[in-house]
Design an enzyme around this catalytic site. Structure first.
Site, PDB file in Angstrom:
ATOM      1  N   ASP A 287      70.766  19.001 -68.828  1.00  0.00           N
ATOM      2  CA  ASP A 287      69.891  17.829 -68.807  1.00  0.00           C
ATOM      3  C   ASP A 287      70.579  16.586 -69.381  1.00  0.00           C
ATOM      4  OD1 ASP A 287      67.153  16.730 -68.533  1.00  0.00           O
ATOM      5  OD2 ASP A 287      67.295  16.505 -70.707  1.00  0.00           O
TER       6      ASP A 287
ATOM      7  N   GLU B 193      72.554  17.132 -64.330  1.00  0.00           N
ATOM      8  CA  GLU B 193      71.490  16.173 -64.087  1.00  0.00           C
ATOM      9  C   GLU B 193      71.992  14.829 -64.586  1.00  0.00           C
ATOM     10  OE1 GLU B 193      67.680  13.883 -64.897  1.00  0.00           O
ATOM     11  OE2 GLU B 193      68.855  14.755 -66.493  1.00  0.00           O
TER      12      GLU B 193
HETATM   13  C1  GLC Z   1      65.862  14.379 -67.842  1.00  0.00           C
HETATM   14  C2  GLC Z   1      64.582  15.018 -67.358  1.00  0.00           C
HETATM   15  C3  GLC Z   1      63.415  14.163 -67.763  1.00  0.00           C
HETATM   16  C4  GLC Z   1      63.403  14.029 -69.255  1.00  0.00           C
HETATM   17  C5  GLC Z   1      64.758  13.546 -69.795  1.00  0.00           C
HETATM   18  C6  GLC Z   1      64.867  13.747 -71.267  1.00  0.00           C
HETATM   19  O1  GLC Z   1      66.104  13.171 -67.248  1.00  0.00           O
HETATM   20  O2  GLC Z   1      64.637  15.217 -65.984  1.00  0.00           O
HETATM   21  O3  GLC Z   1      62.204  14.688 -67.306  1.00  0.00           O
HETATM   22  O4  GLC Z   1      62.406  13.112 -69.620  1.00  0.00           O
HETATM   23  O5  GLC Z   1      65.840  14.254 -69.228  1.00  0.00           O
HETATM   24  O6  GLC Z   1      65.061  15.100 -71.582  1.00  0.00           O
END
Ligand code: GLC
Length: 654
Positions: free
Chosen positions: A290, A332
């Site tokens: 993430d 991500e």
């Molecule tokens: C990523 C997730 C999102 C979250 C962020 C902080 O972007 O997809 O939903 O708010 O990380 O963890």
């Protein structure tokens, strides 16, 4: 004078000997040799990024030794079944790139109540054709508001509302049995402020204060803020929070309760490595890492996509591969196309960073083309993206749990005569239902007055027009909305990489306003597009008179076709082509296995692509449309119905 760095002093043979004094030494010779193969293979890739990150530290060798001890321990406790899976993955390195890989993502509770419930729903996933299941954050979150589980208190425990670690292991085993790989989120950029490390930091323990970014006053935060953007300007403005409890400003990029970890400290990397391997040993096959763009901070920058953030990922990859060579990473990183490619590994790190990354640009361009009924921007922007490294796969998606931010580059817009700013504003208007002619029902998420950004929430079906059309009982519009839903799915299935279906989209689930009743969710309208699975509606998928069946069965049938379309292997090249019809998008998938031409009509009117254009694209002779039943002749112009997609293959030369 001795110019040798601590890295040059590392002797791999003695390091390995040292590891034999731990649990590795208890294993039989064959197991030790298998470990040694991975050790020899990956150590250069461990040392390169670690040297970048920590090479100048006098305690480098001690930290390295600690990390390798973690790796060896994890290897020693990895089950035989998982070690066999590792071997299978090593023997079939393109396993995740095959056209048979079909992703599905959902929340444990919203999809099936708990982990045991998910296990019971495996037949449903199989019916759809899913082979890769991403379950949204499921580790123990902080109580109360927790950003959908992205504020983790304990990475070694499952959210008790979902079950136990035992349930997780049972689920991974059951999924494996059915040929489905489990992916889970690893929130590696920050922890909840209730995490044990954060509590110790608050209590004044300097070891743990060094796990986070803590400042005694505003001097440094103010300097950083000069170049930092805001992720949640509405409900979490600024990037630092002051805590009375410890009299410190803490770096909090996201919400106040999510504390950014300090990877300048090698002990943090070691802790996270230990957690990764712990999860891999529960049977998790893919980690969705993430917010990786934020892993390293540098004054005077936006603190995203720093070279060290890549070095951290590369170190994680090489280290985890030694113990669990089958594990994959999915990045991500919702960043611009030129910043995105490096997450798949470039240069010396080719094939050595993350195997999978979200294709945010594709998602944005699909929605942009749908609103505009023109594919010029998408064609231009995709043509200008660098080639994807061959050993990787995009995650091709239409909707995810997050909002849609209009990441359209000014240069791309300008190149085709649009103003980037105005086009982004148009898309925000269109999808938040402000634009008079819109079919979409969405909401503005996080209006940022500083740059005019308005992001969008809403489910695929609601954004594609199904909500408005069914409410108005307008059957023609309903038909068009269903066609849009299917077009978008045909696009992600044809793109290179893993198509990811967002839970409920296969049934056309609409925006769910129930989040407004929960005070922990009410200020975050992303919950509108995170509906609860409607199993009652799902039952209708076999009743051909229902819309649900029309959507589900069409998606299912496209999935079956995709699985048998060799040209959809992620290693096949994937490039956009001009069809000379501004409403029809063209995409070619090409490899030694053959070629596939994808044509997609992004308008609600019939469109023609003249046959000579098809010839010019290299497709002559008799063509078949893999998405249809009718054979095509070899001379007439091609007609596409509203929102129709063709997957064309040439079956003979004339
Ligand atoms: C990523 C997730 C999102 C979250 C962020 C902080 O972007 O997809 O939903 O708010 O990380 O963890």
């Amino acid at each position: 004078m001795n110019n040798r760095s601590p890295v040059d002093a590392i002797d791999l043979n003695s390091l390995f000997e040292h590891l034999l004094s731990g649990p590795l030494g208890q294993m039989n010779a064959m197991e030790q040799n298998l470990f040694r193969i991975q050790f020899d293979l990956h150590m250069p890739d461990v040392l390169r990024p670690l040297a970048t990150l920590y090479g100048k530290r006098p305690d480098f060798a001690a930290h390295l030794e600690n990390m390798l001890e973690i790796v060896a321990r994890a290897y020693a406790s990895r089950s035989e079944e998982l070690r066999l899976l590792d071997l299978r993955r090593i023997s079939e390195p393109d396993w995740f790139q095959k056209p048979s890989m079909i992703g599905y993502v959902g929340y444990v509770d919203r999809f099936a109540g708990d982990l045991a419930g998910v296990k019971e729903r495996i037949p449903y996933l199989k019916e759809l054709g899913v082979t890769y299941l991403h379950l949204m954050p499921l580790l123990k979150p902080r109580p109360g508001a927790n950003d959908g589980g992205y504020a983790v208190m304990d990475y070694r425990q499952v959210n008790s509302a979902y079950g136990t670690l035992e349930n997780l292991r049972e689920l991974t085993a059951a999924l494996r049995q059915e040929g489905i790989s489990l992916c889970i989120d690893l929130v590696c950029n920050h922890t909840a402020k209730e995490h044990e490390w954060a509590r110790k930091a608050v209590a004044g323990d300097p070891t743990y204060q060094d796990y986070y970014y803590m400042f005694p006053n505003r001097v440094m935060p103010d300097q950083y803020e000069m170049t930092l953007p805001e992720v949640f300007p509405d409900f979490a403005p600024g990037n630092f929070t002051f805590y009375d409890s410890c009299q410190r400003w803490v770096w909090t990029t996201f919400n106040e309760y999510q504390w950014d970890l300090n990877y300048g400290n090698p002990a943090v990397l070691a802790e996270m490595l230990d957690i990764m391997l712990f999860l891999a040993n529960q049977g998790v096959e893919i980690l969705r890492l993430d917010a990786v763009a934020f892993l390293w901070k540098r004054l005077g920058t936006d603190c995203q996509n720093q070279p060290e953030a890549h070095a951290i990922l590369q170190a994680f990859r090489a280290l985890t591969r030694i113990a669990a060579p089958g594990l994959l990473f999915k990045a991500e990183a919702i960043v611009s196309p030129d910043q995105l490619l490096p997450y798949l590994g470039l240069g010396a790190a080719t094939h050595k960073e993350c195997e999978i990354a979200y294709h945010n640009s594709l998602m944005v361009l699909l929605w942009s083309s749908l609103a505009e009924r023109r594919v010029v921007l998408m064609t231009h922007a995709l043509q200008n993206m660098p080639d994807t490294p061959v050993g990787c796969a995009w995650l091709a998606y239409i909707r995810c749990h997050d909002d849609i931010g209009w990441a359209i580059r000014d240069e791309d817009a300008a190149a085709i005569g649009l103003s980037g700013f105005l086009h982004r504003a148009f898309l925000s208007d269109f999808y938040s239902s402000r634009f008079p002619e819109t079919f979409a029902r969405g909401m503005t998420f996080q209006y940022n007055p500083k740059n005019g950004d308005r992001r969008i929430s809403g489910t695929l079906a609601s954004l594609a027009g199904l909500e408005a059309a069914t409410e108005q009982r307008n059957w023609q519009e309903t038909d068009l909305a269903v066609r849009r839903i299917l077009l978008l799915h045909a696009m992600i299935l044809a793109f290179n990489g893993i198509p990811m279906i967002y839970m409920g989209d296969e049934l056309g689930l609409l925006n769910d306003p129930s989040y407004l009743d929960d005070p922990n969710l009410a200020d975050d309208n992303r919950w509108a597009h995170r509906p609860f699975m409607d199993w009652h509606q799902a039952e209708q998928r076999h009743d051909w008179q229902t819309l649900t069946a029309r959507i589900f069965q069409a998606i299912r049938s496209m999935i079956q076709t995709a699985k048998h379309t060799l040209n959809l292997h992620a290693q096949a090249r994937c490039y956009a082509v001009w069809t000379y019809n501004e409403q029809v998008f063209g995409l070619i998938r090409a490899s030694a296995r053959g070629k596939l031409l994808v044509l997609a009509n992004f308008s609600e009117h019939d469109q023609i692509v003249p046959r000579h254009r098809i010839h010019d694209m290299g497709f002559k002779g008799v063509l078949v449309n893999r998405l249809g039943e009718q054979p095509l002749d070899s001379w007439s112009d091609l007609k596409l119905e509203p929102y129709q997609v063709l997957w064309l293959e040439q079956v003979s030369e004339d």
